[in-house]
Scaffold this motif. Structure first.
Motif, PDB file in Angstrom:
ATOM      1  N   UNK A 124      -6.492  34.590 -20.419  1.00  0.00           N
ATOM      2  CA  UNK A 124      -5.604  34.539 -21.579  1.00  0.00           C
ATOM      3  C   UNK A 124      -5.490  35.919 -22.191  1.00  0.00           C
ATOM      4  N   UNK A 125      -4.565  36.079 -23.130  1.00  0.00           N
ATOM      5  CA  UNK A 125      -4.349  37.395 -23.730  1.00  0.00           C
ATOM      6  C   UNK A 125      -5.560  37.853 -24.532  1.00  0.00           C
ATOM      7  N   UNK A 126      -6.210  36.943 -25.255  1.00  0.00           N
ATOM      8  CA  UNK A 126      -7.387  37.330 -26.040  1.00  0.00           C
ATOM      9  C   UNK A 126      -8.526  37.775 -25.129  1.00  0.00           C
ATOM     10  N   UNK A 127      -8.782  37.026 -24.065  1.00  0.00           N
ATOM     11  CA  UNK A 127      -9.851  37.423 -23.146  1.00  0.00           C
ATOM     12  C   UNK A 127      -9.467  38.701 -22.409  1.00  0.00           C
ATOM     13  N   UNK A 128      -8.184  38.890 -22.132  1.00  0.00           N
ATOM     14  CA  UNK A 128      -7.740  40.120 -21.475  1.00  0.00           C
ATOM     15  C   UNK A 128      -8.080  41.330 -22.337  1.00  0.00           C
ATOM     16  N   UNK A 129      -7.784  41.264 -23.614  1.00  0.00           N
ATOM     17  CA  UNK A 129      -8.061  42.401 -24.500  1.00  0.00           C
ATOM     18  C   UNK A 129      -9.562  42.667 -24.602  1.00  0.00           C
ATOM     19  N   UNK A 130     -10.368  41.599 -24.669  1.00  0.00           N
ATOM     20  CA  UNK A 130     -11.822  41.751 -24.716  1.00  0.00           C
ATOM     21  C   UNK A 130     -12.333  42.392 -23.426  1.00  0.00           C
ATOM     22  N   UNK A 131     -11.859  41.901 -22.274  1.00  0.00           N
ATOM     23  CA  UNK A 131     -12.310  42.412 -20.979  1.00  0.00           C
ATOM     24  C   UNK A 131     -11.821  43.837 -20.710  1.00  0.00           C
ATOM     25  N   UNK A 132     -10.611  44.154 -21.116  1.00  0.00           N
ATOM     26  CA  UNK A 132     -10.086  45.515 -20.941  1.00  0.00           C
ATOM     27  C   UNK A 132     -10.966  46.497 -21.722  1.00  0.00           C
ATOM     28  N   UNK A 133     -11.376  46.119 -22.927  1.00  0.00           N
ATOM     29  CA  UNK A 133     -12.240  46.986 -23.733  1.00  0.00           C
ATOM     30  C   UNK A 133     -13.594  47.211 -23.061  1.00  0.00           C
ATOM     31  N   UNK A 134     -14.080  46.229 -22.319  1.00  0.00           N
ATOM     32  CA  UNK A 134     -15.366  46.355 -21.622  1.00  0.00           C
ATOM     33  C   UNK A 134     -15.233  47.285 -20.415  1.00  0.00           C
ATOM     34  N   UNK A 135     -14.205  47.083 -19.612  1.00  0.00           N
ATOM     35  CA  UNK A 135     -14.048  47.821 -18.340  1.00  0.00           C
ATOM     36  C   UNK A 135     -13.329  49.160 -18.494  1.00  0.00           C
ATOM     37  N   UNK A 136     -12.533  49.290 -19.559  1.00  0.00           N
ATOM     38  CA  UNK A 136     -11.800  50.536 -19.822  1.00  0.00           C
ATOM     39  C   UNK A 136     -12.046  51.004 -21.258  1.00  0.00           C
ATOM     40  N   UNK A 137     -13.305  51.267 -21.629  1.00  0.00           N
ATOM     41  CA  UNK A 137     -13.567  51.672 -23.015  1.00  0.00           C
ATOM     42  C   UNK A 137     -12.857  52.960 -23.407  1.00  0.00           C
ATOM     43  N   UNK A 138     -12.537  53.786 -22.411  1.00  0.00           N
ATOM     44  CA  UNK A 138     -11.866  55.057 -22.694  1.00  0.00           C
ATOM     45  C   UNK A 138     -10.432  54.858 -23.184  1.00  0.00           C
ATOM     46  N   UNK A 139      -9.883  53.653 -23.030  1.00  0.00           N
ATOM     47  CA  UNK A 139      -8.518  53.381 -23.478  1.00  0.00           C
ATOM     48  C   UNK A 139      -8.493  52.906 -24.929  1.00  0.00           C
ATOM     49  N   UNK A 140      -9.705  52.672 -25.503  1.00  0.00           N
ATOM     50  CA  UNK A 140      -9.940  52.232 -26.872  1.00  0.00           C
ATOM     51  C   UNK A 140      -8.766  52.104 -27.697  1.00  0.00           C
TER      52      UNK A 140
END
Length: 140
Positions: A124-140
């Protein structure tokens, strides 16, 4: 507004040299891969990613599977990308995944502790944003 999803090509996909084919299918559908990197996941990273599963009986096997080699993490964008990519991936169990899907065409149950099914996609979109922050923290 463009939606985003995290796609992980798991160790079995990397080992079998299916990264290009999996990304080709996502791009052929019309989605954009906007960030891409190879990561060797640590148990700590996986505990954050799979936080809801840490106490489940299958979790140790999942960590063993996901840490056995590199994972390719992709940030994918597009209209309704979560639904579209999850449809492309197919059912979680590759034995029952529909032909034409990534898992249906390219994966099979290896009979191990963890389901080796090539790919992960946010649900889902909420889990996507959470997971993106974990795997791509540099995109903060």
């Amino acid at each position: 507004m463009t939606d985003r999803i995290l796609v992980l090509i798991k160790p079995d996909g990397v080992e079998r040299r299916l990264v290009g084919e999996i990304l080709r299918r996502i791009e052929a559908k019309g989605y954009n891969v906007t960030a891409l990197k190879t990561v060797v996941p640590t148990p700590e990273l996986l505990a954050e990613h799979y936080a809801e599963h840490v106490d489940r009986p299958f979790y140790p096997g999942l960590v063993e599977y996901m840490t056995r080699g590199p994972v390719v993490a992709a940030l994918v964008e597009g209209h309704r990308v979560v639904q579209g990519v999850r449809s492309l991936m197919g059912a979680t169990d590759p034995t029952t995944a529909a032909p034409g899907s990534i898992r249906g065409d390219l994966a099979r149950d290896q009979g191990g502790e963890a389901m080796e099914n090539l790919v992960h996609g946010s649900d889902g979109q909420a889990s996507a944003e959470r997971e993106i922050a974990i795997w791509f923290p540099e995109l903060g």
